[in-house]
Design an enzyme around this catalytic site. Structure first.
Site, PDB file in Angstrom:
ATOM      1  N   HIS A   1      32.424 -27.378  95.111  1.00 23.06           N
ATOM      2  CA  HIS A   1      32.262 -26.712  96.405  1.00 23.06           C
ATOM      3  C   HIS A   1      32.723 -25.256  96.397  1.00 23.06           C
ATOM      4  O   HIS A   1      32.433 -24.507  97.335  1.00 23.06           O
ATOM      5  CB  HIS A   1      33.015 -27.479  97.482  1.00 23.06           C
ATOM      6  CG  HIS A   1      32.218 -27.651  98.751  1.00 23.06           C
ATOM      7  ND1 HIS A   1      31.559 -26.617  99.362  1.00 23.06           N
ATOM      8  CD2 HIS A   1      31.981 -28.739  99.512  1.00 23.06           C
ATOM      9  CE1 HIS A   1      30.953 -27.057 100.455  1.00 23.06           C
ATOM     10  NE2 HIS A   1      31.193 -28.343 100.564  1.00 23.06           N
TER      11      HIS A   1
ATOM     12  N   ASP B   1       9.899 -32.926  95.702  1.00 17.80           N
ATOM     13  CA  ASP B   1       9.025 -33.661  94.782  1.00 17.80           C
ATOM     14  C   ASP B   1       9.139 -33.039  93.394  1.00 17.80           C
ATOM     15  O   ASP B   1       8.819 -31.862  93.197  1.00 17.80           O
ATOM     16  CB  ASP B   1       7.590 -33.586  95.300  1.00 17.80           C
ATOM     17  CG  ASP B   1       6.608 -34.399  94.482  1.00 17.80           C
ATOM     18  OD1 ASP B   1       6.970 -34.851  93.377  1.00 17.80           O
ATOM     19  OD2 ASP B   1       5.472 -34.575  94.957  1.00 17.80           O
TER      20      ASP B   1
END
Length: 486
Positions: free
Chosen positions: A198, A422
């Site tokens: 992070h 995708d």
């Protein structure tokens, strides 16, 4: 209403308990370095100094998120592999990862720490040295399938095995990769799970990377949105040095302190709740009607419904007890001027609202939603500047084990459209989070498959979860998540 079928769930639970994910191979993947100057990032940062936004994240665990896909056909694998000159799906994903890291090279670096003995402080920065990210190929065995996991009425323990770097804190990236990817094969599908440090990226930046990787996997040589890698902290603050120093006692430099959830791990239970487009619209309309306003958003209405419902289910609470709801506010467009499009890094602030549990329950649902709305709306450029001016006088980092009781923390956003990612053989069918930063009150939000719907992955104690499942008012707006199909 929520789906029943406890006998079916019990059978699935037993299968999941016996499940295992086997590691087949592990690689270190580095940025390929094949980009031309015109396609490469213009920032070319070698050293990235952490901003206060980044520094706050040092002692929480890596963020973990991933997506399920159906298994590609043999022909799809052959077609994909031509672009990377490989002969398997795993090799194709590994090579395409190397190519996308050319655009996101901070992930290939390592965190470096400088400890000053005299002042008793430590400062951190990211060394973009192309040490590489971790890439793992794994397989699920013992008959566990993607359908098993997605049809389960809860999030099974095996999901935590689909992510690398379990239990690793962000500050440990001095010896650990800043990004680790695990591709797990099932007999009926693929899961691509990532553990992301992070200090490098918040949710917006991580999913920007994931989306870009999918573009490269599909055969593109460039990505649609180039990341802006140069860190920008927009506030002119007195005593803000180029490199922020944190007192050693606040960051446990020795690494001998790890976050342990307040509840024993086995008593925690995760479940995915789905709010259809119609349910979201009803909640939003109800909240705004009750308060004679139009300000309450869809997400704020859903969160208020969850917040009040969970507190209602914790029947042992005294009405004088406090409860807190934390929402990470994306500051990119709230600053003046806004951060540039494609800003890569951290630009979130954990804003909170704290009220008495009795007050939350006694007031209407719309009142709770409006409290969340007004808390978020109050955070503008001026307020953020005041917050960080105060922080610089006494720098602190987030620690989950310091959280009070009845604390709720929202992760991710319904704006992260994971269903479009995708990789070349079909769109995702579902998202799941890992076990990082898991505690009683963690809520992960993402859009549902149906436009306008919302999925909430909620972690609660087993007792509270059971009460919530049986709560008629809560269940009135909840259904089973829709799973994507080809």
């Amino acid at each position: 209403m929520m789906r029943g079928g406890m006998n079916c769930e019990s059978i699935v639970s037993q299968a999941m308990a016996a499940s295992k994910v086997s590691i087949m191979s592990t690689w270190t993947v580095k940025a390929g370095g094949s980009l031309t100057e015109e396609h490469c990032h213009s920032d070319n940062c070698k050293i990235i100094e952490l901003t206060p936004w980044d520094t706050l994240e040092l002692q929480i665990e890596y963020g973990q998120g991933g997506v399920f896909y159906r298994m590609p056909t043999s022909q799809q694998v052959r077609d994909l592999s031509k672009a990377t000159n490989t002969d398997s799906l795993i090799d194709h994903l590994r090579v395409s990862l190397s190519r996308v890291l050319d655009f996101f090279h901070p992930f290939c670096g390592r965190l470096e720490a400088i400890t000053e003995q005299i002042s008793g402080t430590t400062s951190f920065f990211i060394n973009c040295n192309n040490a590489g990210v971790q890439f793992i190929h794994a397989k699920a065995d013992n008959g566990v399938t993607v359908d098993n996991i997605l049809e389960s009425n809860f999030v099974p323990q095996v999901v935590q095995e689909l992510f690398p770097l379990k239990g690793v804190q962000n500050q440990e990236a001095t010896s650990q990769p800043l990004l680790a990817v695990q591709v797990t094969e099932f007999v009926d599908g693929i899961f691509i799970g990532c553990s992301s440090n992070h200090t490098v990226a918040d949710g917006s930046s991580f999913w920007h990377f994931y989306d870009s990787w999918a573009e490269i996997s599909c055969g593109s040589n460039v990505i649609s949105k180039i990341p802006v890698l140069k860190r920008q902290f927009p506030f002119k603050i007195e005593n803000l040095s180029k490199r922020i120093s944190i007192p050693n006692e606040r960051i446990n430099v020795a690494g001998d302190h790890k976050f342990i959830p307040p509840a024993v791990q086995i008593t925690l239970r995760e479940k995915v709740f789905h709010f259809t487009r119609e349910s979201v619209a009803k909640l939003k309309a109800k909240a705004n009607l009750e308060m004679n306003t139009t300000k309450v958003s869809s997400l704020q209405a859903v969160l208020a419904h969850v917040w009040r419902s969970v507190i209602h289910c914790r029947r042992h609470l005294d009405h004088s007890d406090e409860t807190t709801f934390e929402v990470s506010i994306n500051m990119r467009e709230r600053l003046n001027p806004p951060l540039p499009e494609g800003f890569f890094g951290n630009a979130i602030y954990p804003a909170t609202i704290t009220i008495k549990t009795g007050e939350l329950l006694e007031h209407g649902f719309g009142w709770a939603a409006l409290q969340i709305n007004e808390m978020i709306a109050s955070h503008d450029h001026k307020k953020f500047k005041c917050i960080y001016e105060s922080w610089m006088k006494d720098p602190e980092v987030t620690k989950l084990d310091d959280l009070p009781s009845n604390y709720f923390m929202l992760h991710n956003s319904p704006r992260f459209n994971v269903y479009k990612y995708d990789f070349g053989w079909g769109k995702p069918i579902a998202h799941r989070s890992g076990g990082g930063n898991l505690f009683d009150g963690k809520i992960t939000v993402l859009p549902g498959l149906e436009q306008g719907s919302i999925n909430l992955e909620i972690c609660l104690s087993s007792k509270t979860m059971q009460e919530l499942e049986e709560d008629k008012i809560f269940g009135e707006f909840v259904t089973t998540p829709i799973v994507g199909v080809e």
